[in-house]
Design a protein around this motif. Sequence first.
Motif, PDB file in Angstrom:
ATOM      1  N   ARG A  63      23.981   2.191  76.369  1.00 12.11           N
ATOM      2  CA  ARG A  63      24.470   3.001  75.251  1.00 12.11           C
ATOM      3  C   ARG A  63      24.874   2.069  74.115  1.00 12.11           C
ATOM      4  NH1 ARG A  63      29.409   4.146  78.896  1.00 12.11           N
ATOM      5  NH2 ARG A  63      31.003   2.766  78.047  1.00 12.11           N
ATOM      6  N   ARG A  64      25.224   2.664  72.992  1.00 14.56           N
ATOM      7  CA  ARG A  64      25.625   1.895  71.814  1.00 14.56           C
ATOM      8  C   ARG A  64      26.740   0.908  72.179  1.00 14.56           C
ATOM      9  NH1 ARG A  64      26.215   4.631  66.125  1.00 14.56           N
ATOM     10  NH2 ARG A  64      24.246   5.327  66.984  1.00 14.56           N
ATOM     11  N   GLY A  65      26.585  -0.315  71.703  1.00 12.56           N
ATOM     12  CA  GLY A  65      27.568  -1.356  71.982  1.00 12.56           C
ATOM     13  C   GLY A  65      27.234  -2.202  73.198  1.00 12.56           C
ATOM     14  N   TYR A  66      26.201  -1.814  73.940  1.00 12.04           N
ATOM     15  CA  TYR A  66      25.765  -2.555  75.119  1.00 12.04           C
ATOM     16  C   TYR A  66      24.282  -2.864  74.976  1.00 12.04           C
ATOM     17  CZ  TYR A  66      30.267  -1.295  77.040  1.00 12.04           C
ATOM     18  OH  TYR A  66      31.611  -1.155  77.224  1.00 12.04           O
ATOM     19  N   TYR A  67      23.736  -3.630  75.910  1.00 13.31           N
ATOM     20  CA  TYR A  67      22.359  -4.086  75.784  1.00 13.31           C
ATOM     21  C   TYR A  67      21.658  -4.077  77.138  1.00 13.31           C
ATOM     22  CZ  TYR A  67      18.399  -7.097  74.703  1.00 13.31           C
ATOM     23  OH  TYR A  67      17.132  -7.593  74.546  1.00 13.31           O
ATOM     24  N   THR A  68      20.454  -3.535  77.162  1.00 12.23           N
ATOM     25  CA  THR A  68      19.561  -3.653  78.314  1.00 12.23           C
ATOM     26  C   THR A  68      18.519  -4.707  77.954  1.00 12.23           C
ATOM     27  OG1 THR A  68      19.855  -1.333  78.960  1.00 12.23           O
ATOM     28  CG2 THR A  68      17.871  -2.435  79.758  1.00 12.23           C
ATOM     29  N   PRO A  69      18.389  -5.757  78.760  1.00 12.99           N
ATOM     30  CA  PRO A  69      17.424  -6.813  78.425  1.00 12.99           C
ATOM     31  C   PRO A  69      15.988  -6.296  78.418  1.00 12.99           C
ATOM     32  CG  PRO A  69      18.517  -7.281  80.527  1.00 12.99           C
ATOM     33  CD  PRO A  69      19.081  -6.009  80.005  1.00 12.99           C
ATOM     34  N   ARG A  70      15.201  -6.799  77.489  1.00 14.49           N
ATOM     35  CA  ARG A  70      13.775  -6.472  77.404  1.00 14.49           C
ATOM     36  C   ARG A  70      12.985  -7.628  77.997  1.00 14.49           C
ATOM     37  NH1 ARG A  70      17.431  -3.345  74.750  1.00 14.49           N
ATOM     38  NH2 ARG A  70      16.496  -1.864  73.318  1.00 14.49           N
ATOM     39  N   GLY A  71      11.805  -7.305  78.532  1.00 20.41           N
ATOM     40  CA  GLY A  71      10.940  -8.342  79.063  1.00 20.41           C
ATOM     41  C   GLY A  71      10.321  -7.946  80.385  1.00 20.41           C
ATOM     42  N   VAL A  72       9.704  -8.923  81.012  1.00 19.04           N
ATOM     43  CA  VAL A  72       9.059  -8.747  82.316  1.00 19.04           C
ATOM     44  C   VAL A  72       9.826  -9.586  83.321  1.00 19.04           C
ATOM     45  CG1 VAL A  72       6.928  -9.045  83.641  1.00 19.04           C
ATOM     46  CG2 VAL A  72       6.809  -8.408  81.212  1.00 19.04           C
ATOM     47  N   TYR A  73      10.282  -8.943  84.393  1.00 17.30           N
ATOM     48  CA  TYR A  73      11.117  -9.610  85.380  1.00 17.30           C
ATOM     49  C   TYR A  73      10.583  -9.398  86.787  1.00 17.30           C
ATOM     50  CZ  TYR A  73      14.321  -9.554  81.455  1.00 17.30           C
ATOM     51  OH  TYR A  73      14.862  -9.706  80.214  1.00 17.30           O
ATOM     52  N   ARG A  74      10.801 -10.392  87.627  1.00 13.66           N
ATOM     53  CA  ARG A  74      10.576 -10.258  89.061  1.00 13.66           C
ATOM     54  C   ARG A  74      11.953  -9.962  89.671  1.00 13.66           C
ATOM     55  NH1 ARG A  74       7.661 -15.043  91.679  1.00 13.66           N
ATOM     56  NH2 ARG A  74       5.927 -13.944  90.756  1.00 13.66           N
ATOM     57  N   PRO A  75      12.078  -8.918  90.482  1.00 14.46           N
ATOM     58  CA  PRO A  75      13.380  -8.648  91.096  1.00 14.46           C
ATOM     59  C   PRO A  75      13.878  -9.866  91.867  1.00 14.46           C
ATOM     60  CG  PRO A  75      11.880  -6.842  91.512  1.00 14.46           C
ATOM     61  CD  PRO A  75      11.069  -7.945  90.889  1.00 14.46           C
ATOM     62  N   GLN A  76      15.190 -10.100  91.773  1.00 18.73           N
ATOM     63  CA  GLN A  76      15.795 -11.262  92.415  1.00 18.73           C
ATOM     64  C   GLN A  76      16.457 -10.920  93.742  1.00 18.73           C
ATOM     65  OE1 GLN A  76      18.533 -12.302  89.296  1.00 18.73           O
ATOM     66  NE2 GLN A  76      16.992 -13.427  88.156  1.00 18.73           N
ATOM     67  N   MET A  77      16.990  -9.675  93.842  1.00 13.96           N
ATOM     68  CA  MET A  77      17.748  -9.320  95.032  1.00 13.96           C
ATOM     69  C   MET A  77      17.826  -7.801  95.156  1.00 13.96           C
ATOM     70  SD  MET A  77      21.736 -10.318  95.920  1.00 13.96           S
ATOM     71  CE  MET A  77      22.352  -9.662  94.388  1.00 13.96           C
ATOM     72  N   LEU A  78      17.801  -7.337  96.400  1.00 17.59           N
ATOM     73  CA  LEU A  78      18.019  -5.923  96.706  1.00 17.59           C
ATOM     74  C   LEU A  78      19.363  -5.786  97.416  1.00 17.59           C
ATOM     75  CD1 LEU A  78      14.541  -4.985  98.239  1.00 17.59           C
ATOM     76  CD2 LEU A  78      15.325  -4.566  95.906  1.00 17.59           C
TER      77      LEU A  78
END
Length: 149
Positions: A63-78
């Motif tokens: 939401r406003r005031g926060y950030y979701t990173p953009r890009g391509v990622y490999r999951p690190q942990m479940l």
Amino acid sequence: MPALNPSAKFRWIAAAFALLAAIFLQLTPASAGVIAKVDIASQRMTVIVDGSVEAVWAVSTARRGYYTPRGVYRPQMLKRMHYSKKYDNSPMPYSVFFKGGYAVHGTYSIKQLGRAASHGCIRLAPAHAAALYQLIRHRGLGDTRVVIG
């Protein structure tokens, strides 16, 4: 600068093309068997398995005031159940961590799905988060990409 003869010009163009192709292939998620593609504008996740769309789900990103990173990622942990140390011990069921403390996870605030509402994580309905979690667990972290844009 001296002019290149046609043979040298062709070799230079071929080398440049090969370099660009190698960079593109490293950045593209196409080599992954499972792709969780998040469209921030539409607040939707498309799950693609071996090239076929398997599901489209509503999500909530930052939401406003926060950030979701953009890009391509490999999951690190479940993590089957995680509790956020940063946000009042909030439950994060079926967490798929893809960048530091950022994860795709289930939420009990399902009425907010489809609009920006999170502190940066990608929220899903609990059943959808469970399905994604199990799919990634079955296929493996290395065969999965989270693509956010």
